[in-house]
Scaffold this active site. Structure first.
Site, mmCIF file in Angstrom:
data_model
loop_
_atom_site.group_PDB
_atom_site.id
_atom_site.type_symbol
_atom_site.label_atom_id
_atom_site.label_comp_id
_atom_site.label_asym_id
_atom_site.label_seq_id
_atom_site.Cartn_x
_atom_site.Cartn_y
_atom_site.Cartn_z
ATOM 1 C CB SER A 35 2.918 -8.037 -4.020
ATOM 2 O OG SER A 35 2.094 -9.004 -3.311
ATOM 3 C CG ASN A 60 -10.036 -7.965 17.861
ATOM 4 O OD1 ASN A 60 -10.244 -7.406 17.055
ATOM 5 N ND2 ASN A 60 -10.331 -8.880 18.553
ATOM 6 C CB VAL A 61 -3.838 -4.480 17.612
ATOM 7 C CG1 VAL A 61 -3.413 -2.982 17.851
ATOM 8 C CG2 VAL A 61 -3.340 -5.500 18.073
ATOM 9 C CB THR A 75 -21.991 -8.551 14.970
ATOM 10 O OG1 THR A 75 -21.513 -7.980 14.135
ATOM 11 C CG2 THR A 75 -22.326 -10.256 14.037
ATOM 12 C CB SER A 118 -1.451 -0.028 1.091
ATOM 13 O OG SER A 118 -1.568 1.245 1.346
ATOM 14 C CE LYS A 160 -10.896 -12.632 14.092
ATOM 15 N NZ LYS A 160 -10.027 -11.740 14.512
#
Length: 207
Positions: A30, A137-138, A162, A4, A100
């Site tokens: 990439s 989660n950051v 959710t 990016s 995860k």
């Protein structure tokens, strides 16, 4: 190294502001392009590699049109950069994984777990020391739920959750960065590290 351009520009500017005496070389590339990676590593001969490239938005990854790109980037991209690191005698390779990956129930977790296992196999045949660091989660990082909530609030709502009973572990960006650096310092053999993230928080409470 980043695919990016806006992200690459932002991080190079931030690093230059922190310490102007250190030479920062931003390179667009990439992890899916093995040849380009090899050219970069052959030229610059890095000692440590911190590999954080990943597609991580679960609903997008699990769209059937995106399966192949998810695996190509998260798994095969990791294979590419790990093999290039080994071939170019990188001392330590730190892989940024995810919580995860523990008994994965989605493509994001499965692709990261596959990458962890592959790095473990690389350790048996390489002088490079491979380790993985698993995060929750950051908060406020790219892909975090916090910017989404902030945008919804700025637009006058509603703030969408959710399910009110969903819980997640959270950490700050500084905690996450500290764990990655710490892992590279203490690693003496292949390992998977997990931050002690305290108690989980309800997404509903965070919102």
């Amino acid at each position: 190294i980043d695919i990016s351009e806006p992200s690459l520009f932002a991080i190079s500017e931030e690093l230059n502001e922190i310490n102007k005496k250190i030479s920062i070389k931003p390179i667009l590339a990439s992890v899916k392009n093995r040849k380009t990676l090899n050219n970069i590593f052959s030229k610059y001969k890095p000692d440590y590699v911190y590999h954080a490239a990943a597609y991580k938005h679960v609903p997008i990854l699990e769209d059937t049109d995106n399966y192949s790109q998810s695996i190509k980037n998260n798994f095969f991209g990791t294979c590419n950069i790990a093999e290039v690191s080994s071939e170019n005698n990188v001392s330590k390779f730190i892989f940024v994984s995810t919580d995860k990956a523990v008994r994965p129930t989605n493509l994001m977790g499965a692709s990261k777990r596959m990458a962890e296992i592959y790095l473990e196999s690389m350790s048996d045949k390489s002088k490079t020391l491979f380790s993985s660091v698993r995060f929750g989660n950051v908060i406020d990082s790219s892909g975090s739920v916090v910017p989404t909530f902030r945008k919804q609030i700025k637009n006058g709502g509603p703030v969408t959750v959710t399910h009110p009973d969903i819980i997640r572990y959270f950490m700050t960006i500084s905690e996450a960065a500290y764990l990655v650096i710490l892992a590279s310092l203490i690693t003496k053999e292949p390992a998977v590290y997990m931050l002690q993230m305290g108690d989980p928080m309800k997404i509903d409470d965070l919102a």
